[in-house]
Design a protein around this motif. Structure first.
Motif, short mmCIF file in Angstrom:
data_model
loop_
_atom_site.label_atom_id
_atom_site.label_comp_id
_atom_site.label_asym_id
_atom_site.label_seq_id
_atom_site.Cartn_x
_atom_site.Cartn_y
_atom_site.Cartn_z
N ARG A 210 2.93 6.95 -4.94
CA ARG A 210 2.43 7.40 -6.24
C ARG A 210 1.38 8.48 -6.07
O ARG A 210 1.34 9.45 -6.81
CB ARG A 210 1.84 6.21 -7.01
CG ARG A 210 2.88 5.32 -7.64
CD ARG A 210 2.28 4.03 -8.15
NE ARG A 210 1.29 4.24 -9.19
CZ ARG A 210 0.33 3.37 -9.50
NH1 ARG A 210 0.23 2.24 -8.82
NH2 ARG A 210 -0.52 3.63 -10.44
N ALA A 211 0.52 8.32 -5.05
CA ALA A 211 -0.52 9.31 -4.80
C ALA A 211 0.08 10.66 -4.45
O ALA A 211 -0.51 11.70 -4.70
CB ALA A 211 -1.44 8.83 -3.68
N LYS A 212 1.28 10.65 -3.85
CA LYS A 212 1.94 11.91 -3.51
C LYS A 212 2.51 12.58 -4.74
O LYS A 212 2.97 13.70 -4.68
CB LYS A 212 3.08 11.64 -2.52
CG LYS A 212 2.60 11.33 -1.11
CD LYS A 212 3.71 11.45 -0.09
CE LYS A 212 4.49 10.19 0.10
NZ LYS A 212 5.37 10.23 1.29
N GLY A 213 2.57 11.86 -5.85
CA GLY A 213 3.12 12.43 -7.07
C GLY A 213 4.61 12.21 -7.22
O GLY A 213 5.26 12.85 -8.04
N LEU A 214 5.19 11.32 -6.45
CA LEU A 214 6.63 11.05 -6.54
C LEU A 214 6.98 10.46 -7.90
O LEU A 214 6.20 9.73 -8.50
CB LEU A 214 7.04 10.05 -5.46
CG LEU A 214 7.80 10.63 -4.27
CD1 LEU A 214 6.94 11.64 -3.55
CD2 LEU A 214 8.19 9.52 -3.32
N GLY A 215 8.20 10.75 -8.35
CA GLY A 215 8.67 10.20 -9.63
C GLY A 215 9.03 8.74 -9.49
O GLY A 215 9.19 8.22 -8.39
N ILE B 187 13.98 5.14 -3.27
CA ILE B 187 13.82 5.61 -1.90
C ILE B 187 12.83 4.74 -1.13
O ILE B 187 13.08 4.33 -0.02
CB ILE B 187 13.37 7.09 -1.87
CG1 ILE B 187 14.47 7.96 -2.51
CG2 ILE B 187 13.11 7.55 -0.44
CD1 ILE B 187 14.12 9.41 -2.59
N HIS B 188 11.69 4.47 -1.75
CA HIS B 188 10.65 3.79 -1.00
C HIS B 188 10.69 2.27 -1.14
O HIS B 188 10.44 1.55 -0.18
CB HIS B 188 9.27 4.32 -1.38
CG HIS B 188 9.01 5.68 -0.85
ND1 HIS B 188 8.49 5.89 0.41
CD2 HIS B 188 9.25 6.90 -1.35
CE1 HIS B 188 8.40 7.19 0.64
NE2 HIS B 188 8.85 7.83 -0.42
N ASP C 107 0.81 -1.21 0.00
CA ASP C 107 0.00 0.00 0.00
C ASP C 107 0.85 1.27 0.00
O ASP C 107 0.47 2.26 -0.59
CB ASP C 107 -0.91 0.01 1.24
CG ASP C 107 -2.05 -0.99 1.13
OD1 ASP C 107 -2.13 -1.64 0.08
OD2 ASP C 107 -2.84 -1.09 2.06
N TYR C 108 2.01 1.23 0.67
CA TYR C 108 2.75 2.49 0.79
C TYR C 108 3.38 2.90 -0.53
O TYR C 108 3.73 4.07 -0.71
CB TYR C 108 3.79 2.44 1.91
CG TYR C 108 4.72 1.25 1.88
CD1 TYR C 108 4.48 0.16 2.69
CD2 TYR C 108 5.84 1.24 1.07
CE1 TYR C 108 5.33 -0.93 2.68
CE2 TYR C 108 6.68 0.16 1.05
CZ TYR C 108 6.43 -0.93 1.87
OH TYR C 108 7.27 -2.00 1.85
N ARG D 184 1.66 2.67 -3.31
CA ARG D 184 0.54 3.41 -3.89
C ARG D 184 0.47 4.80 -3.29
O ARG D 184 0.22 5.79 -3.98
CB ARG D 184 -0.75 2.64 -3.59
CG ARG D 184 -1.94 3.14 -4.37
CD ARG D 184 -3.16 2.31 -4.04
NE ARG D 184 -3.38 2.28 -2.61
CZ ARG D 184 -4.16 1.39 -1.99
NH1 ARG D 184 -4.77 0.47 -2.66
NH2 ARG D 184 -4.31 1.43 -0.69
N THR D 185 0.74 4.90 -1.95
CA THR D 185 0.76 6.21 -1.31
C THR D 185 1.81 7.10 -1.97
O THR D 185 1.57 8.27 -2.24
CB THR D 185 1.08 6.07 0.19
OG1 THR D 185 0.16 5.17 0.76
CG2 THR D 185 1.01 7.41 0.89
#
Lengths: 313, 556
Positions: free
Chosen positions: A217-222, A229-230, A211-212, A214-215
């Motif tokens: 991506r939801a934040k708009g990260l590249g 990083i994640h 899920d994180y 997806r989070t």
């Protein structure tokens, strides 16, 4: 953290003691009487008896073991039966090439395998993924000596880009040192790269479903931020574990690789010692490798705690 | 009409699966005005989350918009690529998710995770981003925000994690926030606090919100307009008042009926047409307890301390008669699950004793209890039917396994008969028995879990949140099934739940736990209608009831 490392070092002592006992017992488990072997084919029974007494082979097992451990703790690994040189000196001479080969292979593996695995996971199911995984199967199935000879034939004999075999110490310059190690490192690293790439892909695939991600991506990260990083740090524990286990693989592979590329390292020394039944040398090498392996495991455990704040000891 | 902030026009979304393309959303049309909070309600598989993910462009790789438009500020979101898309995600439009702890990166400090979002969209220094992150933590009312900046998700409670998620979502002042089941899985009291906070923030910042939920009560409490989805379509759209007082569509009627209210009984949970069959069961009088019968279960001064720290459960005593149902309620961390596991003999109590049918079983080590002949008398139904079934066992194997281990049965005709008997008992079609869990729906898996538990004819069934992962309509059916098992097979039920509505309906008596101790206990209806302690009152008040009575009165 420091107290944790200290505690772990203390905890490795029983492991090392068991290893030492096992290594010492080799002499008794293995077939053949060392005194007879050392004395050679033409020796009289008196000669054999003399050798046995001088080596202390006639004393009780525990007395011999106690004395052996005592000497090791003082840095004395005994004397080679064959060359009459101190074992520690013989190992010291051969340590450089083997250590160089292992470190170069390790770095090559991490630099190549981890990005390959990440890309394969990111593009899972695509052509790139299949090519990478196909390469991994290929690298997995080829024995080290086959890869070694093919590489030597193409890059050394035909193209003459790199030396065929041999070893130059680091003290004589960085490039001459590295030049000799490139082909052996690729040959030795093939299996290892395949293994680490596969594990990286599997671990990343698992993490990328979380899920994180997806989070993120939801934040708009590249894409780069998400992957490195994640995702990669979360996938690190299995990857680090396999890299660590792979070091044992490297030790075994180094023996073959050094023969193929005529590198005067510990691998060659091991083979020679086994063929000559040079027990003190065999014992010294096995003990050293065990020690390295225990140390690597300790380092892996420390890396776990650095990577994942949830792991506490 | 002024232009809406978001207008979805005839949206179709399909997923490619092994069995070909499956349409999850089939022609959804929807508008959201500036600053409005819209409820999007439906059961699992209705396509409500998929609609949300399509809008924020977070669909899985397998999912694709196959038709229709999503206009956000006049721009078609489905056609955006690359940087245009990233400028939208997390900036103009953001999303919060179900299960907040899983939605946060477990190995990254929460302050950094908030700052990540800010740094993606604003050209400011890291220190400035950190400052903003701190302000956001204050805005979502996290205590000691400075210290919490460096905390990791596992160090925070579920409610706190959801606040952090809200902080991330509002960090760039979006015009639209999509909240996908934001409070599912949180305690009732936490649920209320988080939803109140979300509503306040949305109102203060003029943010439009789509609240995606399966809980009609929750949507009714916070939204002025509710859209009901079924199988990829919007079947009804209305204000909460008209939705509850005069539902138009058959599906809405079923959903409204299945949503428990402050006064509903188990038999009320289905629409009138389906009620008949069940009513005959309920109307049968239960055998009166013979006075002086020894209790089935007696728990004496039970306590549990884990390695370090204070007691998880202390001084817990209770008795249960055969065929009785008792509810164990409390917030997470109150010790209700620990207690139920000790009674099931899955973990060992630190102190106290458990007497079952006259036999002391508290001192039998939990790892040896499987050899006790009482093991088959005490069985458990676990919370998540997805996680508690072995994925490599078919439904048949799941139900047969306890019979082989505990019932002394051998593979053969007798076993097959007993398994089929259990399946019929829980209403599981026999042709589903050869299937694996992933081939079954949530409700079917719940039935397998219950069939497994009753296979050996237990006398006590311990249920740990058995309906928490289920849709309301499935929940209604499972509750009726449990009630029938109790009435017809005389199985005692110990029901652990944080859902007070459910406990009130199913249980004769209720025990309220807090911090490992009993706060209050008594006959369920009396306890809920007239709570004696502040804690119980707080729990009861936090339930998002559908206030039908009040609504009807207002409508007249």
């Amino acid at each position: 953290m420091l107290s944790y490392i200290l505690r772990r070092i203390v905890a490795t002592l029983p492991v090392m003691a068991i290893v030492a006992l096992f290594v010492f017992s080799l002499l008794y488990i293995a077939p053949g009487d060392p005194a007879v072997v050392i004395a050679g084919d033409q020796a009289s029974p008196e000669d054999v008896e003399r050798i046995r007494q001088s080596l202390g082979l006639d004393r009780p097992f525990l007395v011999q073991f106690g004395g052996w451990v005592w000497r090791i703790l003082h840095g004395d690994l005994g004397t080679s039966i064959f060359t009459n040189l101190p074992v520690s000196a013989m190992i010291g001479q051969r340590l450089g090439p083997t250590l160089s080969l292992m470190i170069v292979t390790l770095l090559l593996t991490i630099v190549v395998a981890v990005p390959l695995g990440v890309v394969a996971a990111w593009k899972a199911g695509s052509l790139i993924d299949r090519v990478i995984m196909g390469f991994a199967v290929f690298g997995f199935s080829l024995p080290v000596f086959v890869v070694g000879y093919i590489l030597a034939y193409i890059f050394a004999l035909e193209l003459e880009w790199l030396p065929v075999q041999g070893y130059t110490p680091l003290t004589q310059g960085f490039w001459p040192w590295l030049e000799n190690l490139i082909l052996p490192a690729i040959a030795l690293g093939c299996v290892y790269i395949a293994l680490v790439a596969r594990i990286t892909r599997a671990a990343m695939l698992e993490v990328l479903q979380q899920d994180y991600i997806r989070t993120a991506r939801a934040k708009g990260l590249g894409q780069g931020g998400i992957l490195f990083i994640h995702a990669l740090k979360n996938a690190a524990v299995p990857i680090v574990t396999v890299i660590g286990i792979g070091i044992a693989l490297l030790i075994g592979g180094a023996v073959v690789t050094e023969s193929v590329f005529a590198i005067p390292g510990l691998g060659r020394l091991t083979i020679d010692a086994i063929l000559r039944r040079d027990y003190p040398v065999i014992q010294g090498i096995v003990l050293l490798f065990s020690f390295v392996y225990v140390l690597v495991n300790l380092m892996i455990d420390v890396i776990y705690t650095l990577v994942d704040p949830r792991i506490r000891y | 009409m002024s232009e809406a902030l978001l207008s979805i026009d005839d949206l179709h979304v399909a997923f490619s699966t092994r069995r070909g393309m499956v349409e999850a959303v089939r022609g959804v049309t929807l508008t959201v005005e500036k600053g409005e909070m819209l409820g999007l309600v439906g059961e699992s598989g209705s396509g409500k989350s998929v609609t949300g993910f399509a809008t924020t462009r977070l669909l899985d790789a397998a999912g694709r918009v196959t038709g229709g438009k999503i206009l956000f500020r006049g721009q078609d979101v489905t056609k955006l690529r690359g940087d245009d898309l990233r400028q939208l995600q997390g900036a103009a439009m953001s999303m919060i998710f179900q299960n907040p702890r899983a939605a946060l990166n477990p190995i990254r400090a929460i302050g950094l995770q908030i700052a990540d979002a800010i740094l993606t969209h604003k050209r400011i220094s890291k220190e400035a981003a950190r400052g903003e992150a701190l302000d956001l933590l204050r805005a979502v009312q996290i205590r000691e925000p400075e210290a919490r900046m460096n905390a990791y998700p596992h160090e925070l409670s579920g409610g706190m994690c959801q606040r952090v998620m809200i902080a991330i979502a509002i960090s760039c002042n979006p015009a639209l926030l999509i909240a996908d089941e934001p409070t599912t899985g949180l305690d009732v009291t936490t649920q209320k606090v988080v939803m109140d906070l979300l509503a306040d923030i949305a109102a203060a910042r003029g943010m439009a919100t789509i609240l995606i939920t399966h809980d009609l009560g929750l949507a009714a409490r916070y939204c002025r307009r509710i859209a009901v989805m079924e199988r990829g379509r919007i079947v009804e759209e209305a204000s909460p008042r008209s939705l509850f007082s005069a539902p138009q569509h058959a599906y809405t009627r079923r959903l409204v009926a299945a949503s428990p209210t402050a006064t509903s009984r188990i038999e009320d949970l289905v629409t009138e047409e389906d009620r008949e069959r069940y009513a005959t069961v309920v109307s049968k009088p239960r055998a009166e307890l013979v006075h002086g019968t020894p209790p089935l279960l007696e728990v004496r001064k039970l306590a549990k301390r884990f390695d370090q720290g204070s007691a998880a459960v202390a001084d817990f005593s209770m008795t249960m008669a055969g065929g009785e149902s008792v509810g164990l309620v409390g917030e997470s961390g109150s010790g209700k699950s620990t207690t139920s596991r000790m009674i099931c003999r899955l973990i060992d109590p630190s102190e106290g004793d458990i007497v079952f049918d006259g036999h002391s079983i508290g001192y039998v080590a939990s790892r040896d209890f499987h050899r006790s002949r009482l093991r088959k008398d005490i069985q458990m139904v676990f919370q998540d039917p997805n996680e508690s079934l072995n994925p490599r066992f078919t439904a048949f194997d799941c139900i047969a396994h306890p019979l082989l281990r505990l019932g002394g049965m051998r593979a053969g005709e007798a076993l097959r008969e007993r398994v089929e008997e259990c399946a019929v008992r829980v209403g599981l079609p026999l042709d589903l028995l050869p299937r694996f869990p992933h081939q079954l729906s949530g409700g079917q898996k719940a039935r397998v879990g219950i069939a497994r538990a009753i296979a050996c004819r237990p006398r006590l069934l311990v249920l740990d949140e058995p309906t928490a992962a289920l849709d309301v309509s499935v929940q209604a059916v499972v509750l009726q099934l449990l009630d029938r098992l109790r009435r017809e097979n005389d199985i005692a039920l110990l029901f652990v739940s944080h859902d007070l509505n459910v406990v009130r309906m199913l249980c004769d008596r209720t025990i309220v736990l807090r911090n490992g101790g009993i706060v209050e206990q008594g006959e369920s209806r009396a306890l809920f209608d007239n709570p004696k302690t502040d804690y119980t009152r707080k729990l009861v008040e936090a339930i998002p009831h559908i206030e039908t009575g009040e609504m009807l009165a207002a409508a007249l």
